[in-house]
Design a protein around this motif. Structure first.
Motif, PDB file in Angstrom:
ATOM      1  N   ALA A 143       0.834  -1.206   0.000  1.00  0.00           N
ATOM      2  CA  ALA A 143       0.000   0.000   0.000  1.00  0.00           C
ATOM      3  C   ALA A 143       0.868   1.255   0.000  1.00  0.00           C
ATOM      4  O   ALA A 143       0.595   2.221  -0.728  1.00  0.00           O
ATOM      5  CB  ALA A 143      -0.925  -0.016   1.220  1.00  0.00           C
ATOM      6  N   PHE A 144       1.925   1.257   0.806  1.00  0.00           N
ATOM      7  CA  PHE A 144       2.807   2.432   0.840  1.00  0.00           C
ATOM      8  C   PHE A 144       3.483   2.638  -0.521  1.00  0.00           C
ATOM      9  O   PHE A 144       3.683   3.772  -0.971  1.00  0.00           O
ATOM     10  CB  PHE A 144       3.868   2.276   1.934  1.00  0.00           C
TER      11      PHE A 144
ATOM     12  N   LEU B 142      -4.405  -0.230   6.813  1.00  0.00           N
ATOM     13  CA  LEU B 142      -3.755   0.655   7.771  1.00  0.00           C
ATOM     14  C   LEU B 142      -2.821   1.626   7.059  1.00  0.00           C
ATOM     15  O   LEU B 142      -2.756   2.823   7.391  1.00  0.00           O
ATOM     16  CB  LEU B 142      -2.965  -0.195   8.777  1.00  0.00           C
ATOM     17  N   ALA B 143      -2.102   1.141   6.066  1.00  0.00           N
ATOM     18  CA  ALA B 143      -1.191   2.000   5.296  1.00  0.00           C
ATOM     19  C   ALA B 143      -1.981   3.015   4.464  1.00  0.00           C
ATOM     20  O   ALA B 143      -1.640   4.198   4.411  1.00  0.00           O
ATOM     21  CB  ALA B 143      -0.301   1.140   4.400  1.00  0.00           C
ATOM     22  N   PHE B 144      -3.050   2.556   3.829  1.00  0.00           N
ATOM     23  CA  PHE B 144      -3.865   3.474   3.033  1.00  0.00           C
ATOM     24  C   PHE B 144      -4.491   4.550   3.919  1.00  0.00           C
ATOM     25  O   PHE B 144      -4.597   5.707   3.529  1.00  0.00           O
ATOM     26  CB  PHE B 144      -4.961   2.711   2.272  1.00  0.00           C
ATOM     27  N   GLN B 146      -3.271   5.957   6.375  1.00  0.00           N
ATOM     28  CA  GLN B 146      -2.256   6.956   6.718  1.00  0.00           C
ATOM     29  C   GLN B 146      -1.825   7.817   5.538  1.00  0.00           C
ATOM     30  O   GLN B 146      -1.207   8.865   5.730  1.00  0.00           O
ATOM     31  CB  GLN B 146      -1.001   6.259   7.284  1.00  0.00           C
ATOM     32  N   THR B 147      -2.119   7.367   4.321  1.00  0.00           N
ATOM     33  CA  THR B 147      -1.517   8.041   3.168  1.00  0.00           C
ATOM     34  C   THR B 147      -2.509   8.614   2.164  1.00  0.00           C
ATOM     35  O   THR B 147      -2.156   9.525   1.420  1.00  0.00           O
ATOM     36  CB  THR B 147      -0.595   7.052   2.406  1.00  0.00           C
ATOM     37  N   LEU B 148      -3.726   8.095   2.119  1.00  0.00           N
ATOM     38  CA  LEU B 148      -4.673   8.595   1.118  1.00  0.00           C
ATOM     39  C   LEU B 148      -5.325   9.891   1.598  1.00  0.00           C
ATOM     40  O   LEU B 148      -5.543  10.087   2.796  1.00  0.00           O
ATOM     41  CB  LEU B 148      -5.751   7.547   0.824  1.00  0.00           C
ATOM     42  N   TYR B 160      -6.406  -0.108  -3.533  1.00  0.00           N
ATOM     43  CA  TYR B 160      -7.493   0.711  -2.988  1.00  0.00           C
ATOM     44  C   TYR B 160      -8.372   1.130  -4.152  1.00  0.00           C
ATOM     45  O   TYR B 160      -7.908   1.282  -5.289  1.00  0.00           O
ATOM     46  CB  TYR B 160      -6.949   1.921  -2.225  1.00  0.00           C
TER      47      TYR B 160
END
Lengths: 180, 180, 180, 180
Positions: A143-144, B142-144, B146-148, B160
């Motif tokens: 995802a990152f 969890l990563a998405f 934090q970043t989207l 996503y």
């Protein structure tokens, strides 16, 4: 190359392939029942993406299978050259955690512009069943890789860290930001 | 609230808590050995974040434990109201996959500005050991989160999807973008 | 003492307790994520009998936690003395496989009459999830303890071997009868 | 036929083959991620004996794949006829637990002399990873098949029960002897 979603063929020409470079680390360790020691057999990455039912275009290439404590500068150079030459702008590197920051630094200093490079690993081998963090870390790293701007990052503990603001606490095994 | 990294106490006042709302779905199904049927006992989310060695500040709240096929408009309203009232700007909702797009749409139409809401789930229950995709999906969600940028998304299959450009293929179980 | 079947209390006075002695071995190895090495933490025997839904009266006692290659004659003497003193006539000893025959021989020569003693172990640690043979071996050892006549046996590979007619093939890891 | 120990070829002519009949039951249930229901795909018996590193001569034959609650008298007759015709004197039948006693009774009344027949099963499907009792039960059943005198038995909960002195407590799922 994994592609589990047959219907998006037309999309695939537009879908950028994510490059995964395997270098070993705890992530891919197996148990050798003859010697009673941990060792490297094959990478588990392909089966992990399949189990994760991943429909992205993923290319997995094993560069080496080593403990990061035994990784040499030549090994690091192989990783750097592969990241440089590769067309993909999204790269995941699986790596032992003990020297992950070291390799992240080497990659950052190699001046690979316009690419998002995510290093990830595991504290417990994937083959160790229901206790390993590896599968979770891989999902987060993937995802990152899709969302962070170009640069070199470490994805561990559910978080991402910029290469120049991270250390591994060798006593606890957790990654953390540098104290300011 | 999970916090596995004792040393970052000072950081924590600055670290935004990520809200996780549990609604049930395949993700959290268990096997009832008396009836031989799948059912909901407790959520596995806490142990999953621990196994993932997550050091983010995470708050887990169970809103309901239902199959998404049995989720009512009242249930959806509970999810919406909780997302609205919550201070956190990063929210993960675990959800059955069959009606995940439906709830994502309801959330998007509720006009919850400035929040990144990620719906995720699993095709195979987490309790089903070495075949479940749930742990991988949670890492990605969890990563998405934090970043989207703010909006409503579905995180499945390593990807996503924006709420208004996704469908679940009921025959294969894969999520895919709408044909243009 | 495990007893998962509350209704047979009256029976229990008649049901002989099976003694389980834990000595370590691959069976009970765990992964130390700080050092990256295998080590002994706690025995998994209790949770294994629970998972096996065992309703026998079982008493588990840890005598030591060592690799069998590092087991000394003093260690062996501790095992022998405990087997001698114990009232139970059915005893299971979990043990590393490399010196299992050695300890079986020592037990046989100690002249412990009227007791069925079964040594068992694992080629892959129980904690190694879906690849370990340990849970299967424990089920077999428990059955052999209930059915074999007094003597010292090794239970591995789904079979039982008399202590004086067995060797471990160090190349394949399989136990086999001596060639006649 | 499984035979994992290549060196005992000469022995094998003397080693009696143990017959395993698969009939379904919880033991072999899988999760269908399209329907969200449990179903039968393939038996896991072969991989279980391999994981158990079993070096016995084992022949596995699937007679049917049904829940024991749906097993008909015709199904039971198929099991009986196969047990009768088979040359092996040691037979394991995997079976759903709800009607295991029923089939054991039918087998006992079929007057199959000189054969040890062990029925076993699981309370939680083998595919359900680290919570299933199936692998333990199989190890025990295999040991009982080799050691008990001719007759029909049920192997569950680490114990064996004679066909005419056992019931399943439907509330707890445990098998127990009949009250005298």
């Amino acid at each position: 190359m994994l592609n589990l979603q047959p219907k998006t063929v037309n999309n695939l020409t537009m879908m950028e392939t994510i490059q995964v470079y395997v270098t070993g680390g705890t992530f891919d360790k197996d148990y050798n029942f003859i010697t009673g020691e941990l060792y490297f057999k094959d990478t588990h990455l392909k089966q992990m993406f399949e189990r994760g039912r991943c429909t992205l275009s993923i290319d997995i290439k094993t560069l080496m299978m080593v403990d990061s404590l035994e990784m040499t500068d030549d090994d690091r150079d192989i990783i750097i050259q592969n990241c440089k030459r590769n067309r993909s702008k999204k790269i995941i590197v699986t790596h032992g955690t003990d020297r992950m920051v070291h390799t992240a630094t080497a990659l950052a200093k190699a001046n690979i512009v316009d690419k998002t490079i995510i290093l990830t690993g595991a504290m417990i081998p994937y083959a160790f069943g229901n206790s390993s963090d590896g599968f979770f870390n891989l999902g987060a790293a993937l995802a990152f890789a899709q969302t962070l701007s170009p640069g070199v990052y470490i994805a561990m503990n559910g978080r991402y860290f910029k290469w120049d603001n991270v250390r591994k606490d060798m006593k606890t095994g957790f990654f953390e930001e540098l104290k300011s």
